[in-house]
Design a protein around this motif. Structure first.
Motif, PDB file in Angstrom:
ATOM      1  N   TRP A 223      21.189  -4.848 -65.746  1.00 54.18           N
ATOM      2  CA  TRP A 223      21.695  -6.232 -66.326  1.00 54.18           C
ATOM      3  C   TRP A 223      21.735  -7.309 -65.432  1.00 54.18           C
ATOM      4  CZ3 TRP A 223      22.095  -7.007 -71.086  1.00 54.18           C
ATOM      5  CH2 TRP A 223      22.163  -5.796 -71.933  1.00 54.18           C
ATOM      6  N   PRO A 224      21.724  -7.440 -64.192  1.00 55.07           N
ATOM      7  CA  PRO A 224      21.534  -8.445 -63.435  1.00 55.07           C
ATOM      8  C   PRO A 224      20.386  -9.264 -63.459  1.00 55.07           C
ATOM      9  CG  PRO A 224      22.918  -6.902 -62.038  1.00 55.07           C
ATOM     10  CD  PRO A 224      22.297  -6.355 -63.210  1.00 55.07           C
ATOM     11  N   ALA A 225      19.242  -8.246 -63.410  1.00 55.61           N
ATOM     12  CA  ALA A 225      17.796  -8.732 -63.448  1.00 55.61           C
ATOM     13  C   ALA A 225      17.733  -9.512 -64.985  1.00 55.61           C
ATOM     14  CB  ALA A 225      16.959  -7.626 -63.446  1.00 55.61           C
ATOM     15  N   ILE A 226      18.402  -8.717 -65.900  1.00 56.95           N
ATOM     16  CA  ILE A 226      17.996  -9.332 -67.497  1.00 56.95           C
ATOM     17  C   ILE A 226      18.689 -10.628 -67.412  1.00 56.95           C
ATOM     18  CG2 ILE A 226      18.687  -8.720 -69.745  1.00 56.95           C
ATOM     19  CD1 ILE A 226      18.322  -5.920 -69.132  1.00 56.95           C
ATOM     20  N   LEU A 227      20.063 -10.636 -67.115  1.00 59.19           N
ATOM     21  CA  LEU A 227      20.765 -11.848 -67.322  1.00 59.19           C
ATOM     22  C   LEU A 227      20.432 -13.041 -66.328  1.00 59.19           C
ATOM     23  CD1 LEU A 227      24.334 -10.255 -67.466  1.00 59.19           C
ATOM     24  CD2 LEU A 227      22.919 -11.324 -69.339  1.00 59.19           C
ATOM     25  N   GLY A 228      19.689 -12.701 -65.130  1.00 59.82           N
ATOM     26  CA  GLY A 228      19.322 -13.593 -64.262  1.00 59.82           C
ATOM     27  C   GLY A 228      17.927 -14.171 -64.791  1.00 59.82           C
ATOM     28  N   LEU A 229      17.099 -13.342 -65.584  1.00 64.22           N
ATOM     29  CA  LEU A 229      15.887 -14.024 -66.018  1.00 64.22           C
ATOM     30  C   LEU A 229      16.233 -14.749 -67.255  1.00 64.22           C
ATOM     31  CD1 LEU A 229      12.945 -14.236 -65.648  1.00 64.22           C
ATOM     32  CD2 LEU A 229      12.346 -12.193 -67.011  1.00 64.22           C
ATOM     33  N   PHE A 230      17.375 -14.362 -67.957  1.00 63.32           N
ATOM     34  CA  PHE A 230      17.816 -15.273 -69.021  1.00 63.32           C
ATOM     35  C   PHE A 230      18.099 -16.774 -68.513  1.00 63.32           C
ATOM     36  CE2 PHE A 230      19.526 -11.917 -72.138  1.00 63.32           C
ATOM     37  CZ  PHE A 230      18.293 -11.591 -72.476  1.00 63.32           C
ATOM     38  N   ALA A 231      18.912 -16.735 -67.480  1.00 63.77           N
ATOM     39  CA  ALA A 231      19.480 -18.083 -66.950  1.00 63.77           C
ATOM     40  C   ALA A 231      18.326 -18.848 -66.272  1.00 63.77           C
ATOM     41  CB  ALA A 231      20.440 -17.833 -65.894  1.00 63.77           C
ATOM     42  N   TRP A 232      17.243 -18.178 -65.644  1.00 64.07           N
ATOM     43  CA  TRP A 232      16.159 -18.685 -65.356  1.00 64.07           C
ATOM     44  C   TRP A 232      15.177 -19.399 -66.331  1.00 64.07           C
ATOM     45  CZ3 TRP A 232      11.024 -18.547 -65.617  1.00 64.07           C
ATOM     46  CH2 TRP A 232       9.787 -19.155 -64.388  1.00 64.07           C
TER      47      TRP A 232
END
Length: 298
Positions: free
Chosen positions: A178-187
């Motif tokens: 989830w940190p990678a998923i949400l991080g790419l969402f924000a990016w």
């Protein structure tokens, strides 16, 4: 006598080749990294270098899906594209009205077989996510939603670029990171708004109010900067080097825009923005594959 009277008609294969080259141009190959790259990282986050079950999805993320994104976009953006000097270059095509039918048929022919295959072979939750993924990009440009013409929704909808990081583990029976998923969402939210700064004048002239038009260059830099900070924090939960690269590149983009807040600055910095996912993605991919090689991941 007409100057074309002696012209030799082009053969069927030559016409087909010209059409394929044109469709590839419309699909903006320089931006395929945003789909293929996230698909590959989505596989690697499951803990394996490659899974044959993911190959059809990766193939779909090449010409078929990018033609869906940008072909549909070009069909409904002909008014703004006619004003935009970037169109007709490597950064995007400027289509002619007679090409709309070709694009529609090509999008359908290249995407429907993949979508049917996914429906028959993947778990239903993965199929549902794929449908959302495709739907967001269709209705980014197409009526009745046209997120592109709705400030903030245009930027927020581009979080969908991060969905392969969720689709891949669901499809392969692994746990999402989830940190990678949400991080790419924000990016992705940040990058979409930032890249739109260069088109403020053309969008405003065409009567389109994007996030960048609504906030202006300085406000957009702050908006994008905030989302890039969020992405940096989330990436840091997984990899400090990736977070550092993300912070460094986004910092340059944001600070430069704050110092010279104009659409011209956006155009000047667009090559760095295009390179951003290549650089950050290479660092993330290299570290992830090295960790798998040495038995440190998962």
């Amino acid at each position: 006598m007409s100057e074309h009277a002696g012209a030799v008609p082009r053969s069927g294969p030559a016409v087909a080749w010209d059409a394929l080259v044109r469709l590839i141009h419309i699909s903006r190959p320089v931006l395929w990294i945003n789909t293929i790259g996230s698909g590959a990282v989505g596989i690697w986050l499951t803990g394996v270098p490659f899974d044959l079950r993911a190959l059809p999805f990766l193939l779909w993320l090449t010409l078929p899906f990018n033609l869906l994104i940008y072909g549909v976009n070009d069909i409904f953006d002909q008014d703004t594209d006619a004003l935009n000097s970037r169109k007709g270059t490597i950064e995007g095509a400027r289509i002619h009205p007679h090409e709309v039918r070709l694009i529609v048929w090509a999008v359908a022919a290249l995407n429907i077989p993949f979508l049917l295959y996914f429906l028959l072979t993947l778990p239903l939750p993965a199929v549902g996510l794929i449908a959302i993924y495709a739907g967001v990009f269709v209705f980014y440009s197409a009526p009745p939603l046209q997120f592109k013409r709705r400030p903030f929704l245009d930027s927020l909808s581009n979080a969908a670029y991060g969905m392969p990081l969720l689709i891949m583990p669901i499809a392969l029976g692994a746990a999402p990171v989830w940190p990678a998923i949400l991080g790419l969402f924000a990016w992705s939210i940040a990058k979409h708004a930032y890249d739109a700064v260069q088109d403020i004048d053309e969008d405003r002239e065409a009567g389109i109010t994007t996030t960048a038009v609504r906030l202006g260059p300085r406000g957009t830099a702050i908006w994008s900067g905030a989302w890039w900070i969020v992405s940096t924090v989330l990436f840091a939960l997984i990899s400090l080097p990736v977070a550092a690269v993300n912070l460094a590149i986004s910092g340059v983009l944001v600070v430069w825009m704050l110092v010279r807040p104009t659409p011209a600055t956006g155009r000047r910095l667009y090559p760095l923005s295009i390179a951003f996912p290549y650089i950050a993605g290479s660092v993330a991919s290299g570290l992830l594959l090295a960790a798998m090689f040495f038995g440190l991941y998962p």
